[in-house]
Design a protein around this motif. Sequence first.
Motif, PDB file in Angstrom:
ATOM      1  N   SER A 176      39.205 -32.477 -83.029  1.00 45.21           N
ATOM      2  CA  SER A 176      38.230 -32.304 -83.998  1.00 45.21           C
ATOM      3  C   SER A 176      38.795 -32.711 -85.253  1.00 45.21           C
ATOM      4  CB  SER A 176      37.710 -30.698 -84.029  1.00 45.21           C
ATOM      5  OG  SER A 176      36.923 -30.588 -82.957  1.00 45.21           O
ATOM      6  N   TYR A 198      34.050 -35.879 -85.059  1.00 48.21           N
ATOM      7  CA  TYR A 198      33.881 -36.037 -86.651  1.00 48.21           C
ATOM      8  C   TYR A 198      32.418 -35.386 -87.034  1.00 48.21           C
ATOM      9  CZ  TYR A 198      34.699 -37.788 -91.158  1.00 48.21           C
ATOM     10  OH  TYR A 198      35.000 -37.910 -92.713  1.00 48.21           O
ATOM     11  N   HIS A 207      37.064 -34.420 -88.320  1.00 49.97           N
ATOM     12  CA  HIS A 207      36.062 -34.029 -89.190  1.00 49.97           C
ATOM     13  C   HIS A 207      36.555 -34.338 -90.824  1.00 49.97           C
ATOM     14  CE1 HIS A 207      34.817 -32.022 -86.045  1.00 49.97           C
ATOM     15  NE2 HIS A 207      35.323 -30.814 -86.051  1.00 49.97           N
TER      16      HIS A 207
END
Length: 377
Positions: A234, A278, A236
């Motif tokens: 993850s 994302y 992001h």
Amino acid sequence: MPQNLLDLDLAGLTAWFGELGEKPFRARQVFHWVHQSGVADFAQMTDIAKSLREKLQQQAEVKAPVVNYAHTSADGTRKWLFDVGPGGGAASDQTWRNGIETVFIPEDDRGTLCVSSQVGCALECTFCSTGRQGFNRNLTVAEIIGQLWVAQHSLKTEPNRTTGETAGRPVSNVVMMGMGEPLANFENVVTALGIMLDDHAYGLSRRRVTVSTSGLVPAMDRLAERCPVALAVSLHAPSDALRDQIVPINRKYPLRELMAACRRYLVHAPRDFITFEYVMLAGVNDTPGHARQLIELTREVSCKFNLIPFNPFPDSGYEKPRADAMRVFREILQDAGYVVTTRKTRGDDIDAACGQLAGKVADKSGRVMKRMHKEAA
Ligand code: SAH
Ligand code: SF4
């Protein structure tokens, strides 16, 4: 206390049978009954000697978490809320029950089960509904594999909504993307993954089981050695400044270390790639500049991108990205040669979409209380 057989992988079950004076092949037979046939009642295990069945009835059980409810969305997505026991935390209410959620997403060529690993999550990503609930405890192996056990065996008797046929094994893929950070519950998750992959149980291939992590670097290395399933990270944010804000674990394991851990992971899983997740947050991380920074950041990692439009929940403080922002972002990555998927939002009419799994968590971290005080001040 009876031994819950869902807590044991085949090696553990064989060892436990050894203590009972039973042979390894008996353990294998029982393992088949439990995981392949979905049988919890020892009386139904017809090829097992009666004396052993009686022994098991006295000393063992097959106990998955109790289903509180199961909902089916208009698009066929199914969500379960499991009861995982009483209270704890600041809640003095003795009647409080913790709940975790599991989601099944049927598609034409596969069925994906999204499995939870913890009651809540301690990592506090700012855009995540689970993170907001606080943290209560890790799930046991039985509670993790129990989600698959219940899903597999309850879905296999249901006719497909379009074809009317029943599937032998409806769950073909597992993603550890439900509530919690799987690598923060390492041992139990790895044991459960082993059962998912075991041909004597679910026989899922390594690439059809995905662990999603917010980036616990040391545990990523241990996973590579113990059970190198498909890995989703993850991400992001393309810079430490931004990621420190929205994924706070980044302050401990910054991007340079995270990218190095991704490269090391792939040494153990050759021909694989890392999936970078994302979540697109309008005005926060969704500009063309962010996309270009991402290309720079991930240059040396064999990877693909999965763009997830932010799924709103009450008082999140974030907004969904605009469709054109998502399109431009995707095109910049694609033009640089990346494979990019955009996650379709499924099951959002039953709050089953990514990051919307809230379950019921009696927070033990003190964080929820702190926030309530802050908001009240
Ligand atoms: N803790 C793990 C796995 C569970 S979260 C992790 O963070 O990777 C599964 C995915 O859903 C993660 O990529 C997470 O960042 C994403 N997610 C969390 N909240 C979301 C939201 N509100 N909208 C869309 N995706 C979200
Ligand atoms: Fe935990 Fe993952 Fe949510 Fe972050 S995104 S709070 S790590 S469940």
